[in-house]
Design an enzyme around this catalytic site. Structure first.
Site, mmCIF file in Angstrom:
data_model
loop_
_atom_site.group_PDB
_atom_site.id
_atom_site.type_symbol
_atom_site.label_atom_id
_atom_site.label_comp_id
_atom_site.label_asym_id
_atom_site.label_seq_id
_atom_site.Cartn_x
_atom_site.Cartn_y
_atom_site.Cartn_z
ATOM 1 N N HIS A 231 68.606 -16.312 25.040
ATOM 2 C CA HIS A 231 67.798 -17.091 25.975
ATOM 3 C C HIS A 231 67.751 -16.374 27.326
ATOM 4 O O HIS A 231 68.788 -16.082 27.910
ATOM 5 C CB HIS A 231 68.381 -18.482 26.153
ATOM 6 C CG HIS A 231 67.705 -19.273 27.237
ATOM 7 N ND1 HIS A 231 66.396 -19.694 27.123
ATOM 8 C CD2 HIS A 231 68.127 -19.687 28.449
ATOM 9 C CE1 HIS A 231 66.051 -20.341 28.214
ATOM 10 N NE2 HIS A 231 67.088 -20.349 29.042
ATOM 11 N N ASP A 233 66.241 -16.813 31.053
ATOM 12 C CA ASP A 233 65.520 -17.550 32.094
ATOM 13 C C ASP A 233 64.631 -16.567 32.848
ATOM 14 O O ASP A 233 65.110 -15.550 33.364
ATOM 15 C CB ASP A 233 66.492 -18.211 33.058
ATOM 16 C CG ASP A 233 67.068 -19.507 32.505
ATOM 17 O OD1 ASP A 233 66.314 -20.251 31.868
ATOM 18 O OD2 ASP A 233 68.261 -19.771 32.711
ATOM 19 N N ASP A 343 65.991 -25.008 26.589
ATOM 20 C CA ASP A 343 66.663 -25.251 27.862
ATOM 21 C C ASP A 343 65.864 -26.099 28.832
ATOM 22 O O ASP A 343 66.305 -26.330 29.952
ATOM 23 C CB ASP A 343 66.998 -23.896 28.518
ATOM 24 C CG ASP A 343 68.030 -24.018 29.615
ATOM 25 O OD1 ASP A 343 68.967 -24.814 29.469
ATOM 26 O OD2 ASP A 343 67.914 -23.302 30.627
ATOM 27 N N HIS A 551 60.876 -23.668 33.806
ATOM 28 C CA HIS A 551 61.692 -24.867 34.024
ATOM 29 C C HIS A 551 62.730 -24.729 35.127
ATOM 30 O O HIS A 551 63.314 -25.741 35.538
ATOM 31 C CB HIS A 551 62.359 -25.309 32.717
ATOM 32 C CG HIS A 551 63.307 -24.312 32.113
ATOM 33 N ND1 HIS A 551 62.934 -23.455 31.102
ATOM 34 C CD2 HIS A 551 64.596 -24.044 32.374
ATOM 35 C CE1 HIS A 551 63.972 -22.703 30.767
ATOM 36 N NE2 HIS A 551 64.994 -23.037 31.522
#
Length: 764
Positions: A231, A233, A343, A551
């Site tokens: 993952h 970001d 997430d 997000h």
């Protein structure tokens, strides 16, 4: 017997992993973003020297390390690795991005078979992180590696972890101990370091793999789909420039693991990360495309980024899918039908309908495991939207960065709630995210030895698509969740940095209106030149908005320089859409000759329903009174709101503007009688409006608030209004994401007068 053999032989196997080593002490090092520092042609003679062990870094810095290494002649024909402990870095091998370095990946296979007199240029771009402490490099070596010794050591330690989970003397414990004993017997009678010892290690490893494959030890019905991922970001505690580098580090590591392990698969979401990789590391992007063709690299997720799903409007979520799916289709020839949002901070009830209409059948998240109030009841379920549309959803028991180890596999099956509905497929992701480099060699080796482990469910390296296809076959009795997927945590994301929420909504509106007007100009423009649709400009603006809806950006939960970059993006969107709108309106409206006797203004209602609206207009006149009429000649109410030496500003209330249509108003100076308007009376301690009579005390508080419509005093006797109350609504060490409901309740009920005003405001 087995325990004694294990304690005796395991250290011998570990000592056999690197039979030959050579320290690399001297490097060249320089701080900065240095163009071309990875190239063979680059000259680094002027760079200062750096000796290992040594320290480097400080907050938010990039450093380059360079040197050439020569393989010793006696290592010819052997596999050679680089052993280097770097915080977060990318190794360029002979000028090409090759492998990531981080706390989880400190061994890099340079060649499976070294040539005589072979040399390598090692150029490392390293990031210090956002901390004030120095980074320390403790080890820098070239080494010959025995892959079988390393794999056997990893598998045996994993089996030992599994055996320790069970009660001593239990059947599962006995089964694992016996497998370990049978493996170690191959090494019992050979002397470590002897010429035959590597062959004995190879035979032991081959036996163990055959036993795992052909002697299944588990009796559980479950199948855990192990999905390798990382993952990333797009921005959070780092900015977009650092994200580009994280892509290079993580993706190169995954590609090298695919070279080493033919059964390994990798899944990666977010189309923007692939575009960043293509722009900055074209050779890696080319390798990824080849692995996609082979079915081993899965572009998953369907969206441009992993956005917040509460703040953006429905059109934005549709565009996330449009640009995401379009990129995957054009770049890789794949059609993604999975929404992968592990997430994001909760999910709107409208999403299932949007997904189905966009060709997406499956939904994945891990975030509901974070609930702080109630435990989400399901793992695999049907998620039903507002209109009744359903998608198959999965929320695995183990969080996003699970590992391939006995405890995580056991937890995955033990806490899987849908096994009672005869559902046997469950997904578990593994791999370190956000710069941790993704999966590791140890995790992949563990997946082989635990695939049929005693007391565990069966497990296999898989993909998100393979999991959902098999889960769908067992979906008849699954429960349905008919609501939004609200995350009972991170409530601060709805309010933190309110300016970015406002900027997001304004950008959404501007893009909608500029697209709508551009389409009308394309169809009805006055000239061929005006009938040109600004496709490229609009697409670039949309991508800037979609990026800012990530997000950790639109929620306001990133570091300050990320938010400043977002502010710049919104300003660029505003500038572009304003220019597009100006051009489109010019192509659609007629230019009339200016006159001092009347001023005509064109209005456009971009909404799909009729509306009445207040409009501000400025006329170049100093007249005292006016006549204002609409396109049908009807009088329009107006009020003079400001005057200057050259112009006057009017506030006009225009009624019943048709949907998706143009209208007009005409202002004629000195053409009518002065209109009487409701007067406001204002002094330092008294305000009177058509609706309220307010008294203000010496401290600025309202001592009286009388509602003329209700004929009622709204403040209790002796109470004060207009009082501002501050409460600390954030949890210590939780950043900007999370606030506590108790603080919010404390705020609402801390002032009865304020609460009374709030109630009346809502009622009215």
């Amino acid at each position: 017997m087995a325990a004694e053999l294990f304690d005796e032989i395991l250290p011998q196997i570990e000592n056999s992993i690197y039979p030959f080593r050579m320290p690399i002490v001297e490097w060249k090092m320089k701080e900065g973003e240095i163009e071309g520092a990875h190239s063979r042609k680059f000259k680094d003679k002027s760079w200062p020297s750096f000796r290992i062990p040594g320290s480097w870094g400080r907050n938010d810095k990039t450093f380059w390390f360079r040197r050439t290494v020569a393989i010793p002649p006696e290592w010819s024909g052997r596999p050679v690795v680089l052993l280097l402990d770097m915080y977060e870095a990318l190794l360029y091998l002979d000028g090409e991005p090759f492998h990531g370095l981080d706390t989880n990946h400190d061994e890099i296979l340079l060649t499976p078979k070294a040539r005589t007199n072979q040399t390598f240029l090692l150029a490392i771009e390293a990031y210090s992180g956002r901390k004030n402490d120095l980074n320390k490099v403790h080890r820098s070596e070239l080494a010959v590696i025995d892959p079988n010794a390393k794999a056997l050591f990893s598998c045996l330690t994993t089996l030992h972890e599994l055996e320790e989970m069970y009660e001593h003397g239990s059947q599962d414990s006995k089964t694992i101990r016996e497998l370990i004993r049978r493996t170690l017997v191959f090494l019992k009678y050979f002397k470590p370091g002897s010429e035959e010892y590597p062959n004995a290690i190879s035979r032991a490893y081959t036996f163990l793999m055959n036993a795992v494959e052909n002697e299944p030890q588990t009796t559980l019905p479950g199948l855990v789909h192990l999905v390798g991922q990382s993952h990333l970001d797009v921005a959070w505690l780092w900015n977009l420039n650092e994200t580009k580098k994280k892509c290079g580090r993580t993706f190169s590591t995954a590609l090298r693991l695919m070279d080493e392990f033919p059964h390994f698969k990798f899944s990666q979401s977010q189309a923007i990360l692939y575009e960043l990789t293509k722009e900055n590391y074209p050779s890696l992007h080319k390798q990824i495309k080849q692995r996609v063709v082979e079915g081993r690299w899965e572009p998953v997720g369907s969206m441009w980024v992993e956005p917040d799903c509460n703040i953006p409007n429905g059109e934005s979520l549709v565009r996330q899918i449009l640009y995401g799916k379009r990129y995957f289709k054009n770049e890789f020839g794949t059609e993604s039908n999975i929404l992968w949002l592990p997430d994001s901070f909760g999910f709107s009830w409208s999403l299932p309908q949007i997904l189905r209409k966009s060709g997406i059948e499956y939904f994945f998240t891990t975030k509901l495991n974070w609930n702080d109030t109630t435990r989400f009841p399901y793992n695999t379920f049907w998620w039903q939207g507002i209109d009744g549309t359903k998608v198959l959803a999965h929320q695995p028991p183990v969080g996003l960065e699970g590992s391939v180890n006995p405890r995580d596999l056991a937890k995955t099956w033990e806490e899987f709630s849908q096994k009672e509905q005869n559902c046997t497929n469950v997904l578990q992701t593994f791999g370190f995210g956000d710069g941790g480099g993704g999966p590791t060699q140890k995790q992949i080796e563990a997946s082989r030895v635990l695939k049929n482990g005693a007391g565990l469910p069966q497990s296999t390296i898989s993909s998100a698509k393979e999991f959902f296809v098999q889960a769908l076959q067992q979906s008849d009795s699954l429960p349905t969740w008919n609501s939004d997927l609200y995350l009972e945590k991170h409530r601060g994301t709805f309010t933190t940095h309110g300016w970015i929420k406002k900027a997001n909504r304004l950008a959404e509106r501007q893009l909608y209106e500029s697209e709508l007007l551009s389409i009308l100009a394309l169809l009805k423009g006055h000239s061929p030149r005006s009938r040109v649709y600004p496709q490229k400009e609009l697409e670039q603006s949309w991508k800037k908005l979609l990026l800012n809806q990530f997000h950790d950006i639109v929620t306001g939960t990133s570091i300050s320089d990320v938010l400043e970059q977002a502010r710049g993006g919104f300003e660029e969107i505003n500038k572009t859409t304003s220019e597009i709108t100006r051009r489109a309106l010019g192509a659609l409206t007629e230019h009339t000759q200016k006159s001092n006797r009347e001023f005509r203004f064109c209005l456009f209602n971009s909404l799909s329903w009729q509306r009445s609206e207040y409009i501000e207009v400025e006329v170049k006149t100093t007249a005292k009174h006016f006549s204002v009429t609409d396109g049908e000649g009807n009088a329009v109410e107006y009020q003079v709101i400001s005057t200057s030496k050259e112009s006057t500003r009017l506030l006009c209330y225009v009624e019943n503007i048709p949907s998706l249509s143009f209208s007009s108003i005409t202002v004629r100076p000195d053409a009518g009688e002065a209109q009487e308007t409701d007067q406001w009376e204002i002094s330092w301690k008294h305000i009177e409006t058509p609706l309220f009579r307010i008294r203000v005390d010496a401290k600025g508080f309202f001592s009286s608030l009388y509602d003329k419509t209700l004929r009622k005093e709204l403040l209790e006797k002796g109470k004060r209004g207009n009082s501002l109350i501050q409460r600390n609504g954030f949890i210590k060490n939780a950043g900007l994401h999370t606030c506590i409901l108790a603080y919010l309740r404390s705020y609402l009920f801390s002032n009865s007068a304020t609460l009374q005003l709030c109630k009346l405001a809502f009622l009215q």
